[in-house]
Design a protein around this motif. Structure first.
Motif, short mmCIF file in Angstrom:
data_model
loop_
_atom_site.label_atom_id
_atom_site.label_comp_id
_atom_site.label_asym_id
_atom_site.label_seq_id
_atom_site.Cartn_x
_atom_site.Cartn_y
_atom_site.Cartn_z
N VAL A 155 34.25 61.06 -54.27
CA VAL A 155 35.55 60.41 -54.38
C VAL A 155 36.27 61.01 -55.58
CG1 VAL A 155 36.78 58.24 -54.67
CG2 VAL A 155 34.63 58.28 -53.40
N ALA A 186 44.05 57.76 -49.80
CA ALA A 186 42.66 58.14 -50.08
C ALA A 186 42.09 57.44 -51.30
CB ALA A 186 42.55 59.66 -50.25
N GLY A 232 41.89 57.87 -45.15
CA GLY A 232 41.44 59.26 -45.11
C GLY A 232 40.78 59.65 -46.42
N GLU A 233 40.14 60.80 -46.45
CA GLU A 233 39.39 61.22 -47.63
C GLU A 233 40.20 62.09 -48.59
OE1 GLU A 233 35.54 62.78 -47.02
OE2 GLU A 233 34.99 61.34 -45.47
N ARG A 234 41.20 62.83 -48.08
CA ARG A 234 41.98 63.73 -48.93
C ARG A 234 43.46 63.57 -48.63
NH1 ARG A 234 37.51 66.62 -47.31
NH2 ARG A 234 36.17 67.42 -48.98
N ARG A 247 29.54 61.79 -50.13
CA ARG A 247 30.99 61.75 -49.98
C ARG A 247 31.59 61.52 -51.35
NH1 ARG A 247 32.68 57.38 -45.77
NH2 ARG A 247 34.68 58.43 -46.01
N HIS A 254 39.33 55.55 -49.47
CA HIS A 254 39.15 56.15 -48.13
C HIS A 254 39.38 55.15 -47.00
CE1 HIS A 254 36.27 59.26 -50.16
NE2 HIS A 254 37.54 59.44 -50.50
#
Length: 321
Positions: A131, A215, A227-229, A129, A224
């Motif tokens: 970043v 994020a 959320g990631e994006r 994942r 995160h």
């Protein structure tokens, strides 16, 4: 490693125990140092290397330094996107290593590493994942019909942070817009009066989009948390005499680039800026967006109700409330 010709994205994530420098095809793309002590490996460098990779043979070369006795450790993943799908190249026993820096251009693509030993893999990779704190640029050109404009309002918010530009002029003065919120409960949007910034014919919207609290890092809890994006929501409404109106919204017709001048922006780590990546006129109509990608619809995002922020935001040069 060999890459196909139709590469659409390339992101390198790398860290070392305790510091490293890394090059792609002979060009240095990232460097970490020991200024943060011997725990700097906890924060990997995230670099967009689309401009450095090419079709065919490519070389990623890294020099790792350990401040204590024993070998240095290196951890990296190169995520390459292409029409055929995504490929991930990770540090494993397929890499080559040497205990001393050799003579010659060992970082170049033509270096002969036949005398180097295979790297020792430290363990199996789990879920990767990455970043990224890079700031995305989004651009949309549109045409307004002829007629007397009675009013024009820009409604905008983001999962993350945004800075909007209309026809090359920054909209509003707020920093860190739209502000922090519990994204699981509500997301606040702002309304800007932009009547003085639009005209008949060609117009353009340009937006910087950063991870922000959505994020990016949130205190000591890390990234995160929501959320990631990051994601953007925009609606420009223009009213004409006679009661008719025209609307421009955020959709998959926008162009997107992750290779802009702000290569990193985080509320804890600050901002990193590379003037060589500036694209003059990127928020103006007629901008040449060759090499940019099309926006995609955000899916699986954590978001509560979209609600209005109290107060009114002026247009160019105005103060948000």
């Amino acid at each position: 490693m060999d890459l196909p010709g139709a590469v659409t994205s390339a992101t390198l994530v790398i860290t070392a125990d305790n510091a490293c420098s890394v090059s792609v095809n002979g060009r240095e793309v990232a460097r970490t140092d020991l200024a943060g002590g011997d725990m700097g490996w906890r924060k990997p460098a995230v670099v967009d290397v689309l401009g450095e990779v090419r079709a065919g043979r490519n070389v990623v070369a890294a020099e790792a330094v350990n401040v204590s006795e024993g070998p240095a450790g290196l951890l990296a993943v190169l995520v390459v996107g292409a029409d055929a799908g995504e490929r991930r190249i990770v540090t494993d026993a397929g890499w080559k290593t040497a205990g001393q820096e050799p003579a010659g251009d060992w970082r170049g693509a033509d270096f002969d590493d036949a005398g180097w030993a295979a790297a020792r893999a430290g363990g199996a990779w789990g879920e990767v994942r990455s970043v990224s704190y890079a700031v995305t640029q989004l651009w949309r050109e549109f045409c307004l019909r002829r007629g007397r404009v009675r009013w024009a309002r820009l409604y905008v918010t983001a999962l993350g942070l945004y800075e909007a530009h209309l026809n090359g002029v920054r909209v509003g003065r707020d920093q860190f817009a739209p502000g922090w919120t519990d994204y699981r409960t509500r997301v606040q949007y702002q309304v800007h009066d932009v009547m003085e910034l639009v005209w008949s014919g060609g117009n353009a919207l340009g937006v910087f989009l950063a991870p922000g609290w959505y994020a990016g890092n949130v205190g000591v809890f890390g990234p995160h948390q929501y959320g990631e994006r990051p994601a953007l929501l925009v609606q420009l409404e223009v009213g004409y005499g006679g009661g008719s109106a025209q609307r421009v919204v955020s959709d998959t017709g926008w162009s997107v680039s992750g290779a802009g001048p702000v290569v990193g922006a985080d509320l804890l780590d600050g901002e990193s800026y590379d003037a060589r990546r500036e694209r003059p006129g990127w928020a103006l109509p007629g901008f040449e967006d060759a090499g940019w990608l099309l926006a995609v619809q955000a899916e699986g995002v954590v978001s509560g109700r979209v609600v209005a922020r109290s107060g009114w935001c002026a247009g160019a040069g105005g103060a948000g409330s």
